[in-house]
Design an enzyme around this catalytic site. Sequence first.
Site, PDB file in Angstrom:
ATOM      1  N   HIS A  42       0.819  -1.220   0.000  1.00  0.00           N
ATOM      2  CA  HIS A  42       0.000   0.000   0.000  1.00  0.00           C
ATOM      3  C   HIS A  42       0.854   1.273   0.000  1.00  0.00           C
ATOM      4  O   HIS A  42       0.538   2.243  -0.686  1.00  0.00           O
ATOM      5  CB  HIS A  42      -0.970  -0.010   1.177  1.00  0.00           C
ATOM      6  CG  HIS A  42      -1.926  -1.159   1.139  1.00  0.00           C
ATOM      7  ND1 HIS A  42      -2.756  -1.396   0.054  1.00  0.00           N
ATOM      8  CD2 HIS A  42      -2.164  -2.161   2.015  1.00  0.00           C
ATOM      9  CE1 HIS A  42      -3.471  -2.473   0.279  1.00  0.00           C
ATOM     10  NE2 HIS A  42      -3.134  -2.967   1.460  1.00  0.00           N
TER      11      HIS A  42
ATOM     12  N   ALA B 166       3.852   1.533  -1.208  1.00  0.00           N
ATOM     13  CA  ALA B 166       4.462   1.625  -2.547  1.00  0.00           C
ATOM     14  C   ALA B 166       3.536   2.354  -3.506  1.00  0.00           C
ATOM     15  O   ALA B 166       3.941   3.282  -4.224  1.00  0.00           O
ATOM     16  CB  ALA B 166       4.761   0.217  -3.069  1.00  0.00           C
TER      17      ALA B 166
ATOM     18  N   GLN C 285       1.209   4.430  -2.860  1.00  0.00           N
ATOM     19  CA  GLN C 285       0.925   5.828  -2.517  1.00  0.00           C
ATOM     20  C   GLN C 285       2.149   6.738  -2.553  1.00  0.00           C
ATOM     21  O   GLN C 285       2.012   7.959  -2.482  1.00  0.00           O
ATOM     22  CB  GLN C 285       0.237   5.876  -1.151  1.00  0.00           C
ATOM     23  CG  GLN C 285      -1.158   5.271  -1.239  1.00  0.00           C
ATOM     24  CD  GLN C 285      -1.750   4.926   0.093  1.00  0.00           C
ATOM     25  OE1 GLN C 285      -1.299   5.400   1.116  1.00  0.00           O
ATOM     26  NE2 GLN C 285      -2.783   4.108   0.087  1.00  0.00           N
TER      27      GLN C 285
ATOM     28  N   HIS D 236      -2.927  -2.013  -8.123  1.00  0.00           N
ATOM     29  CA  HIS D 236      -2.942  -0.573  -7.890  1.00  0.00           C
ATOM     30  C   HIS D 236      -1.678   0.096  -8.406  1.00  0.00           C
ATOM     31  O   HIS D 236      -1.728   1.160  -9.028  1.00  0.00           O
ATOM     32  CB  HIS D 236      -3.087  -0.282  -6.387  1.00  0.00           C
ATOM     33  CG  HIS D 236      -4.501  -0.165  -5.939  1.00  0.00           C
ATOM     34  ND1 HIS D 236      -4.865  -0.139  -4.614  1.00  0.00           N
ATOM     35  CD2 HIS D 236      -5.654  -0.061  -6.635  1.00  0.00           C
ATOM     36  CE1 HIS D 236      -6.177  -0.030  -4.517  1.00  0.00           C
ATOM     37  NE2 HIS D 236      -6.676   0.020  -5.731  1.00  0.00           N
TER      38      HIS D 236
END
Length: 343
Positions: free
Chosen positions: A283, A285, A287, A308
């Site tokens: 997560h 990574a 963002q 993502h």
Amino acid sequence: MKQDVIELDGAIGGGQVLRSALSLSMLTGKPLRIHNIRARRSRPGLLRQHLTAVLAAAQVCAARVSGAELGSRELTFEPGPIRGGDYRFAIGTAGSCTLVLQTLLPALLQAPEPSHLSISGGTHNPLAPPVDFLQQAWLPQLRRMGGQVDLQLLRHGFVPAGGGELQAIIQPSTLQPLHLEQRGALLGRRAWVLNAGLPEHVAERELRRVGSRLELPREHLSAVQLDERCGPGNVLLLEFVFEHLTELFSGFGQSRLRAESVADRVIDQARDWLDSGAAVAEHLADQLLLPMALAGGGSFTTPRMSEHLQSNIRVIEAFLPVRIDCSSSAAKVLHVAVSTPRH
């Protein structure tokens, strides 16, 4: 001179595609047309939190928008100049405050004046990073890059009740490249549970499981009983503080899911990252990529390519003249490097 419209197929990912595209449209001044919004999700189209993000982004840069309605799968967004100032946005459900904040933050860092931002809705939502993750893991890295942001949680809000609120003060900032190749030495680890309107034994069982599986001493485990009006809600938070970064993993209590199972899921996520040797987990990574692109450079290691991360790369490269290289090392760790090609 009329800008070329950036056309995106929202089917390459979920709400992340929309949020990153809105941020980049605001920052570059390039109009955006996106179709098939969240096409592969069980409830496709704009949900309340996505619609709030669209309308909030439009307000911050006086954008002209079409397709901004619940359930819409197509959106056109024509941005104007970014404006700082005082903003207050209400999602009206337990939709994620943190995702709305992350949509607006990159643009407000480049506003000509400071901004004071208040967002109400869900602060602890299973499908989004909890406020604690932004405070402990993400914002410290953004500050290392030069971002001047202060974030406070005023009131917790869980699914389905919502009713939470966060507040951010954002100063105009210029971001600098950041390189996160190694975690450095382990400095500390702890786990805590936020519990609202649920029996105390739920938190106790979650913490007991964490303590036994990770050999965490009792003094590193704690439960916070919140006002039951915030709930019902339960979230287990597991934090690892390293020399160069902090990572935070979260798991949410659900009806028909045993407390031990909630804990096991969080522990397994954390162990997967710890065993990989990579600097940042999945997560974080995802963002860090957009701020690094805006800084014109940066790099990190992460266990693997996620959906993502992949969709974020495609959106960023559609808007910005940056190059994002991904390569796997012998240790099966993914190395991601952002650079600005020289002409």
